[in-house]
Design a protein around this motif. Sequence first.
Motif, short mmCIF file in Angstrom:
data_model
loop_
_atom_site.label_atom_id
_atom_site.label_comp_id
_atom_site.label_asym_id
_atom_site.label_seq_id
_atom_site.Cartn_x
_atom_site.Cartn_y
_atom_site.Cartn_z
N THR A 150 0.73 -1.32 0.43
CA THR A 150 -0.24 0.68 -0.05
C THR A 150 1.07 0.98 0.12
OG1 THR A 150 -0.47 0.10 3.07
CG2 THR A 150 -1.89 -1.56 1.31
N ILE A 151 0.35 2.04 -0.18
CA ILE A 151 1.29 4.17 -0.30
C ILE A 151 1.02 4.05 1.28
CG2 ILE A 151 0.23 4.41 -2.44
CD1 ILE A 151 -1.59 6.26 -1.65
N GLY A 152 2.11 5.21 1.64
CA GLY A 152 2.28 5.44 2.86
C GLY A 152 1.63 7.14 2.55
N GLU A 153 1.24 7.88 3.22
CA GLU A 153 1.29 9.42 3.29
C GLU A 153 1.98 10.38 4.84
OE1 GLU A 153 -3.21 9.62 4.94
OE2 GLU A 153 -3.75 8.00 2.99
N LEU A 154 2.05 10.67 4.19
CA LEU A 154 3.03 11.93 5.15
C LEU A 154 1.61 13.17 5.23
CD1 LEU A 154 6.27 11.92 3.88
CD2 LEU A 154 5.96 11.54 6.02
N ARG A 155 1.35 13.45 6.76
CA ARG A 155 0.79 14.75 7.24
C ARG A 155 1.80 16.09 7.89
NH1 ARG A 155 -3.81 10.20 8.90
NH2 ARG A 155 -4.36 9.19 6.99
N MET A 156 0.84 16.58 7.84
CA MET A 156 0.94 18.12 8.74
C MET A 156 1.68 17.50 9.65
SD MET A 156 1.58 20.43 6.69
CE MET A 156 1.72 21.55 7.24
N LEU B 296 2.07 4.66 7.41
CA LEU B 296 3.04 3.68 6.94
C LEU B 296 2.48 2.44 6.25
CD1 LEU B 296 6.09 3.13 10.19
CD2 LEU B 296 6.01 4.86 8.39
N PRO B 297 3.37 2.70 4.92
CA PRO B 297 2.88 1.84 3.84
C PRO B 297 2.40 0.32 4.58
CG PRO B 297 4.82 2.03 3.30
CD PRO B 297 4.41 3.08 4.63
N ARG B 298 1.80 -0.74 4.56
CA ARG B 298 1.37 -2.55 4.42
C ARG B 298 2.54 -2.91 3.32
NH1 ARG B 298 -1.50 -5.13 3.24
NH2 ARG B 298 -3.34 -4.11 2.02
N TYR B 299 3.09 -3.99 4.48
CA TYR B 299 4.11 -4.75 3.46
C TYR B 299 4.43 -6.95 3.37
CZ TYR B 299 6.98 -0.63 4.31
OH TYR B 299 7.86 1.51 3.97
N GLU B 300 4.70 -6.74 2.62
CA GLU B 300 4.75 -8.06 2.47
C GLU B 300 6.14 -8.81 2.34
OE1 GLU B 300 2.58 -10.99 -1.31
OE2 GLU B 300 0.91 -9.67 -0.43
N GLU B 301 6.11 -10.20 2.61
CA GLU B 301 7.44 -10.65 3.04
C GLU B 301 7.36 -11.28 1.44
OE1 GLU B 301 9.95 -13.88 5.54
OE2 GLU B 301 8.23 -12.90 6.54
N ILE B 302 8.66 -11.51 1.09
CA ILE B 302 8.91 -12.27 0.09
C ILE B 302 9.12 -13.32 0.50
CG2 ILE B 302 10.54 -11.96 -2.30
CD1 ILE B 302 10.39 -9.24 -2.19
N LYS B 303 9.22 -14.21 0.40
CA LYS B 303 9.61 -15.71 -0.12
C LYS B 303 11.35 -15.92 -0.59
CE LYS B 303 6.57 -16.33 2.67
NZ LYS B 303 7.23 -16.39 4.52
N CYS B 304 12.14 -16.21 0.03
CA CYS B 304 13.25 -16.88 -1.27
C CYS B 304 14.10 -18.09 -1.23
CB CYS B 304 14.23 -15.99 -0.15
SG CYS B 304 13.66 -13.99 -1.04
N ASP B 305 13.37 -18.84 -1.59
CA ASP B 305 14.36 -20.50 -1.56
C ASP B 305 14.91 -21.03 -2.73
OD1 ASP B 305 11.96 -20.81 0.14
OD2 ASP B 305 10.60 -21.07 -2.09
#
Length: 100
Positions: A35-41, A46-55
Amino acid sequence: MLRPEDIKLLLGLSDNMLDCAGIRLTLKTIYVPKTIGELRMNDKVLPRYEEIKCDPICRLSSGAYIVRYNEYVEIPNGYMGLVFPRSSLLRMGATIYTAV
C-alpha cells in the motif's frame, strides 16, 4: 572514520563480523510495499508490507524493497554509523537509502 579494528573494539564484534568494507551484515527478510504511505502535517501513515519468500535465492524485479538484516548494530552515544551499498549491489542496479 574508524578502522575495522576500532569498530570491532567499540561495538564488541567478533572477527568474522568484519571485512575490509566494515561490518558484514546478512540478509534476514525482504519486504515489498503493498500500500502507499501518507505524510501529513502532524502525522504519518506507513505502508503495509508483504514478505518475499526466498528459496534460497531472491529474484527481485525493479522497484522498492525493505530489507531486514539478521544483525542488530547498537551505535554508542557520541557516534554515528553510515551505510553504503557494496559494489556488487551497485553493479546489479541496487542502492540503499538511509536516514539519520
